[in-house]
Design a protein around this motif. Sequence first.
Motif, mmCIF file in Angstrom:
data_model
loop_
_atom_site.group_PDB
_atom_site.id
_atom_site.type_symbol
_atom_site.label_atom_id
_atom_site.label_comp_id
_atom_site.label_asym_id
_atom_site.label_seq_id
_atom_site.Cartn_x
_atom_site.Cartn_y
_atom_site.Cartn_z
ATOM 1 N N CYS A 94 0.940 -1.121 0.243
ATOM 2 C CA CYS A 94 -0.124 -0.103 0.162
ATOM 3 C C CYS A 94 0.888 1.370 0.039
ATOM 4 C CB CYS A 94 -1.098 -0.058 1.097
ATOM 5 S SG CYS A 94 -0.179 0.355 2.985
ATOM 6 N N PRO A 95 0.456 2.355 -0.025
ATOM 7 C CA PRO A 95 1.240 3.617 0.005
ATOM 8 C C PRO A 95 2.048 3.796 1.193
ATOM 9 C CG PRO A 95 -1.065 4.166 -0.576
ATOM 10 C CD PRO A 95 -1.039 2.836 -0.228
ATOM 11 N N PHE A 96 1.801 3.032 2.266
ATOM 12 C CA PHE A 96 2.464 3.370 3.508
ATOM 13 C C PHE A 96 3.757 2.167 3.744
ATOM 14 C CE2 PHE A 96 -1.823 4.812 4.208
ATOM 15 C CZ PHE A 96 -1.278 6.213 4.541
ATOM 16 N N GLY A 97 3.667 1.021 2.683
ATOM 17 C CA GLY A 97 4.536 0.222 2.847
ATOM 18 C C GLY A 97 4.044 -1.412 2.472
ATOM 19 N N GLU A 98 4.657 -2.281 3.056
ATOM 20 C CA GLU A 98 4.514 -3.407 2.931
ATOM 21 C C GLU A 98 4.131 -4.328 4.000
ATOM 22 O OE1 GLU A 98 6.457 -7.773 0.847
ATOM 23 O OE2 GLU A 98 7.745 -5.661 1.100
ATOM 24 N N ILE A 99 3.355 -5.286 4.062
ATOM 25 C CA ILE A 99 3.049 -6.150 5.354
ATOM 26 C C ILE A 99 3.427 -7.593 4.497
ATOM 27 C CG2 ILE A 99 1.495 -7.358 6.818
ATOM 28 C CD1 ILE A 99 -0.157 -4.596 6.648
ATOM 29 N N ASP A 100 4.384 -8.468 5.204
ATOM 30 C CA ASP A 100 4.850 -9.425 4.651
ATOM 31 C C ASP A 100 3.831 -10.544 4.562
ATOM 32 O OD1 ASP A 100 7.565 -8.593 4.652
ATOM 33 O OD2 ASP A 100 7.995 -9.131 6.439
ATOM 34 N N LEU A 101 3.029 -10.694 5.556
ATOM 35 C CA LEU A 101 1.991 -11.825 5.782
ATOM 36 C C LEU A 101 0.672 -11.282 6.522
ATOM 37 C CD1 LEU A 101 4.042 -15.180 7.034
ATOM 38 C CD2 LEU A 101 3.292 -14.508 4.658
ATOM 39 N N ILE A 102 -0.330 -11.407 6.018
ATOM 40 C CA ILE A 102 -1.618 -11.104 6.772
ATOM 41 C C ILE A 102 -2.301 -12.492 6.792
ATOM 42 C CG2 ILE A 102 -3.883 -9.719 6.697
ATOM 43 C CD1 ILE A 102 -2.359 -7.787 4.869
ATOM 44 N N VAL A 103 -2.632 -12.733 8.198
ATOM 45 C CA VAL A 103 -3.132 -13.996 8.238
ATOM 46 C C VAL A 103 -4.284 -13.915 9.448
ATOM 47 C CG1 VAL A 103 -1.228 -15.644 7.967
ATOM 48 C CG2 VAL A 103 -1.507 -14.836 10.497
ATOM 49 N N LYS A 104 -5.204 -14.832 9.402
ATOM 50 C CA LYS A 104 -6.370 -14.847 10.372
ATOM 51 C C LYS A 104 -6.052 -16.037 11.291
ATOM 52 C CE LYS A 104 -11.244 -13.902 10.679
ATOM 53 N NZ LYS A 104 -12.574 -13.883 9.818
ATOM 54 N N ASN A 105 -6.136 -15.659 12.620
ATOM 55 C CA ASN A 105 -5.993 -16.677 13.865
ATOM 56 C C ASN A 105 -7.294 -16.588 14.526
ATOM 57 O OD1 ASN A 105 -5.035 -18.736 15.525
ATOM 58 N ND2 ASN A 105 -3.642 -17.022 16.564
ATOM 59 N N GLY A 106 -8.315 -17.670 14.277
ATOM 60 C CA GLY A 106 -9.643 -17.487 14.942
ATOM 61 C C GLY A 106 -10.211 -16.151 14.489
ATOM 62 N N ASN A 107 -10.594 -15.349 15.492
ATOM 63 C CA ASN A 107 -11.527 -14.382 14.862
ATOM 64 C C ASN A 107 -10.332 -12.827 14.899
ATOM 65 O OD1 ASN A 107 -13.934 -15.340 14.548
ATOM 66 N ND2 ASN A 107 -14.295 -15.136 16.697
ATOM 67 N N THR A 108 -9.243 -13.111 15.024
ATOM 68 C CA THR A 108 -8.215 -11.815 14.760
ATOM 69 C C THR A 108 -7.387 -12.047 13.553
ATOM 70 O OG1 THR A 108 -8.056 -12.106 17.345
ATOM 71 C CG2 THR A 108 -6.270 -10.765 16.198
ATOM 72 N N ILE A 109 -7.173 -10.773 13.025
ATOM 73 C CA ILE A 109 -6.284 -10.555 11.679
ATOM 74 C C ILE A 109 -4.832 -10.419 12.435
ATOM 75 C CG2 ILE A 109 -5.774 -9.288 9.739
ATOM 76 C CD1 ILE A 109 -9.017 -8.909 9.216
ATOM 77 N N LEU A 110 -3.945 -10.923 11.947
ATOM 78 C CA LEU A 110 -2.607 -10.647 12.378
ATOM 79 C C LEU A 110 -1.755 -10.119 11.088
ATOM 80 C CD1 LEU A 110 -1.826 -14.197 14.040
ATOM 81 C CD2 LEU A 110 -2.918 -12.203 14.923
ATOM 82 N N PHE A 111 -1.270 -9.033 11.378
ATOM 83 C CA PHE A 111 -0.389 -8.641 10.353
ATOM 84 C C PHE A 111 1.402 -8.689 10.758
ATOM 85 C CE2 PHE A 111 -4.110 -5.930 10.643
ATOM 86 C CZ PHE A 111 -4.580 -5.972 9.209
ATOM 87 N N VAL A 112 1.889 -9.551 10.244
ATOM 88 C CA VAL A 112 3.002 -10.265 10.556
ATOM 89 C C VAL A 112 4.336 -9.760 9.749
ATOM 90 C CG1 VAL A 112 3.901 -12.409 10.981
ATOM 91 C CG2 VAL A 112 1.650 -12.168 11.145
ATOM 92 N N GLU A 113 5.281 -9.189 10.234
ATOM 93 C CA GLU A 113 6.479 -8.988 10.007
ATOM 94 C C GLU A 113 7.546 -9.872 10.122
ATOM 95 O OE1 GLU A 113 9.692 -6.356 8.637
ATOM 96 O OE2 GLU A 113 7.482 -6.438 8.343
ATOM 97 N N VAL A 114 7.992 -10.499 9.174
ATOM 98 C CA VAL A 114 8.904 -11.543 9.041
ATOM 99 C C VAL A 114 10.408 -11.221 8.982
ATOM 100 C CG1 VAL A 114 9.785 -13.575 7.943
ATOM 101 C CG2 VAL A 114 7.346 -13.052 8.016
ATOM 102 N N LYS A 115 11.154 -11.609 9.957
ATOM 103 C CA LYS A 115 12.764 -11.053 9.963
ATOM 104 C C LYS A 115 13.512 -12.445 9.962
ATOM 105 C CE LYS A 115 12.225 -6.745 9.563
ATOM 106 N NZ LYS A 115 12.779 -6.044 8.366
#
Length: 115
Positions: free
Chosen positions: A33-54
């Motif tokens: 998106c215009p602000f940057g990149e998110i490595d992984l976006i996953v859903k865990n139950g009812n929660t969305i996780l925005f995951v940075e991978v290093k």
Amino acid sequence: MRLNHTQGAAGEAAALAFLQKQGCKLLARNWHCPFGEIDLIVKNGNTILFVEVKYRKNSGFGGAAYSITPAKLLKLQKSAEHYLQQHRLSHTACRLDAVLIQGNDAPQWVQNITG
């Protein structure tokens, strides 16, 4: 220029496999998106996780966690907010997480990296 693109892609694949074993479902990978990149976006139950991978080959220069700076966190937060708005998910539970991989060690899942 990304000198370690192959290693980074392998690290992201390992992180995704690890998260899927924990029950997470992939929503997006390398989302831009215009602000940057998110490595992984996953859903865990009812929660969305925005995951940075290093991934780091070794612990030199502080290891994998060291590169998640306050500036990087701000970009991740803005990118996550943009994703939620774009997908009309503003009332959905979410958080910023990281998966840290160092050498051949097992991935380390750090939840709620913003505190």
